[in-house]
Design an enzyme around this catalytic site. Structure first.
Site, PDB file in Angstrom:
ATOM      1  N   LYS A  38       1.187  -1.068  -0.143  1.00 39.02           N
ATOM      2  CA  LYS A  38      -0.173   0.326   0.163  1.00 39.02           C
ATOM      3  C   LYS A  38       0.757   1.385  -0.070  1.00 39.02           C
ATOM      4  O   LYS A  38       2.137   1.286   0.124  1.00 39.02           O
ATOM      5  CB  LYS A  38      -0.922  -0.457   1.121  1.00 39.02           C
ATOM      6  CG  LYS A  38       0.389  -0.299   2.464  1.00 39.02           C
ATOM      7  CD  LYS A  38      -0.795  -0.100   4.268  1.00 39.02           C
ATOM      8  CE  LYS A  38      -0.095  -0.273   5.195  1.00 39.02           C
ATOM      9  NZ  LYS A  38      -1.210  -0.851   5.940  1.00 39.02           N
ATOM     10  N   TYR A 264      11.823  32.217   4.571  1.00 36.43           N
ATOM     11  CA  TYR A 264       9.900  32.412   5.027  1.00 36.43           C
ATOM     12  C   TYR A 264      10.271  32.946   6.518  1.00 36.43           C
ATOM     13  O   TYR A 264      10.474  32.117   7.698  1.00 36.43           O
ATOM     14  CB  TYR A 264       9.084  32.129   4.881  1.00 36.43           C
ATOM     15  CG  TYR A 264       9.054  31.208   2.849  1.00 36.43           C
ATOM     16  CD1 TYR A 264       8.949  32.497   2.543  1.00 36.43           C
ATOM     17  CD2 TYR A 264       8.852  30.435   2.461  1.00 36.43           C
ATOM     18  CE1 TYR A 264       9.127  32.526   1.274  1.00 36.43           C
ATOM     19  CE2 TYR A 264       8.903  30.384   1.076  1.00 36.43           C
ATOM     20  CZ  TYR A 264       8.839  31.240   0.510  1.00 36.43           C
ATOM     21  OH  TYR A 264       8.927  31.322  -1.216  1.00 36.43           O
TER      22      TYR A 264
HETATM   23  C1  LIG Z   1      -0.185  -1.723   6.971  1.00 35.61           C
HETATM   24  C2  LIG Z   1      -1.125  -3.245   6.868  1.00 35.61           C
HETATM   25  C3  LIG Z   1       0.127  -4.130   8.096  1.00 35.61           C
HETATM   26  C4  LIG Z   1       1.538  -3.759   7.672  1.00 35.61           C
HETATM   27  O1  LIG Z   1       2.134  -3.548   8.175  1.00 35.61           O
HETATM   28  P1  LIG Z   1       3.929  -3.556   8.782  1.00 35.61           P
HETATM   29  O2  LIG Z   1       3.686  -3.084  10.369  1.00 35.61           O
HETATM   30  O3  LIG Z   1       4.360  -2.493   7.703  1.00 35.61           O
HETATM   31  O4  LIG Z   1       4.625  -5.091   8.385  1.00 35.61           O
HETATM   32  C5  LIG Z   1      -0.296  -5.052   7.892  1.00 35.61           C
HETATM   33  N1  LIG Z   1      -2.270  -5.612   7.843  1.00 35.61           N
HETATM   34  C6  LIG Z   1      -2.683  -4.370   7.833  1.00 35.61           C
HETATM   35  C7  LIG Z   1      -3.959  -4.310   8.367  1.00 35.61           C
HETATM   36  C8  LIG Z   1      -2.158  -3.231   7.773  1.00 35.61           C
HETATM   37  O5  LIG Z   1      -2.771  -2.173   7.547  1.00 35.61           O
END
Ligand SMILES: *Cc1c(COP(=O)(O)O)cnc(C)c1O
Length: 368
Positions: A38, A264
């Protein structure tokens, strides 16, 4: 690796492979591995990373949203893709691209069944998410009867897996809480499966869960951050290699006289003659304004140069009074040695946030 001439994110696919193999080494042979890709594969590049992982011994992908899954399909990903947080508006697309949605409430389940009926689906794969304490997304165990009832009245969908998510798998002080989540999930999945006439997969662990709770690996585990080189624990980090390196260059060097201001709002006033370097990377590239005013730093010729003044949209300024450097020199924001985790700590953040903040404006380069 050659010296960079602009802001770039270097993505080391060899490091990705190394991390993949480390995570694999934690699993026994009948536990499947899902790669969480993701948010552009944690800010790297979802398509390149997924295409690379697809050629390794991987079983599944997960994204958060339907459009992320569509992009992967268009790039040629053929492995199953779990969509963790789909919205009803996109269910149509999900089915079109054969993405497997997570069902986390009766509302979502109803919406999806309607769409699956409309599109004349039979046994369309879905994943049932149970909340066991994170209290973010998921059915509660009291929803079970309602879910089963719906499943029994429609041939359109089939449960491919039952899953849950841990709230504090990296935190040893929360081991009791995590064990409770694991026990609760075991009970729920057992009860649920008993009422179905087939056996879906069961999964609960993220990266830290994989490392800390081998008893909860079940049929599959879901790794994100570990694949990208961070283990939420110095003892685990030792075995992993950060995949992404963010680098830039010195555009210009200025010398401020005592009393002159920088940037700035004149947020920095030189209390003595001060040499500064301007870098072509700003908050629009992923450097949060919180790094400004001395909170964050970059690395120039192995020395820490503090970010001074306010972070601009396209630039930051760093102090180089005591650093031997010239215009055109390479600058490291983070890499394998000066890690995203270390830098993120400067603003009390985590590598997850710093990595995913690197915006699409930054060019990606791949090392294979
Ligand atoms: C993002 C996510 C993961 C991955 O978690 P990590 O700590 O990056 O390994 C796994 N399961 C779900 C449901 C997630 O949203």
């Amino acid at each position: 690796m050659s010296k960079v001439q602009e802001t770039v994110l270097e993505i080391d696919l060899r490091a990705l492979k190394h991390n993949f193999e480390f995570i694999k080494s934690k699993l026994n042979n009948n536990t499947k591995l899902l790669a969480v890709v993701k948010a552009f594969a944690y800010g790297s590049d979802a398509e390149e990373v997924s295409l690379y992982l697809q050629n390794l011994d991987l079983d599944y992908f997960a994204v958060a949203y339907v459009y992320e899954g569509v992009a992967l399909r268009k790039a040629g990903i053929t492995l199953p893709i779990l969509v963790l947080h789909p919205q009803p508006d996109n269910f149509n697309l999900a089915i079109e691209y054969h993405l497997e949605p997570s069902m986390y409430s009766l509302r979502i389940l109803d919406h999806f069944i309607l769409m699956a009926e409309k599109k004349k689906q039979i046994n369309y794969p879905v994943h049932i998410k149970f909340n066991t304490g994170l209290n973010r997304l998921g059915f509660s165990k009291t929803d079970m009867t309602g879910i089963i009832k719906k499943l029994k009245t429609t041939p359109t969908i089939k449960v491919k897996s039952i899953f849950s998510h841990l709230a504090a798998s990296e935190d040893v002080n929360e081991a009791a809480f995590t064990k409770n989540q694991i026990d609760a999930f075991k009970l729920i999945s057992k009860k649920f499966i008993k009422q179905l006439d087939y056996k879906p997969m069961v999964h609960q662990c993220n990266t830290s869960g994989i490392v800390n709770y081998p008893e909860a690996h079940f049929d599959m585990v879901r790794s994100g951050i570990g694949l990208y080189g961070f283990g939420n624990d110095p003892k685990i980090n030792k075995f992993l290699k950060p995949v992404a390196s963010l680098k830039t260059v010195i555009s210009q060097i200025h010398t401020l006289k005592k009393g002159e201001s920088l940037g700035y709002n004149r947020a920095f006033i030189a209390s003595k003659p001060t040499r500064t370097a301007t870098l072509p990377i700003g908050h629009a590239d992923g450097i949060s304004r919180q790094f400004g005013n001395g909170n964050g730093y970059v690395i120039i010729n192995t020395k820490k140069a503090p970010i001074i003044g306010n972070v601009c949209m396209d630039m930051i300024m760093v102090e180089v009074t005591h650093i031997n450097c010239n215009e055109g020199d390479e600058v490291i924001i983070f890499d394998k040695e000066y890690t995203a985790e270390n830098l993120s700590e400067a603003i009390r953040s985590i590598p997850y946030e710093l990595l995913t903040a690197v915006s699409q404006r930054v060019k990606r380069f791949f090392y294979r």
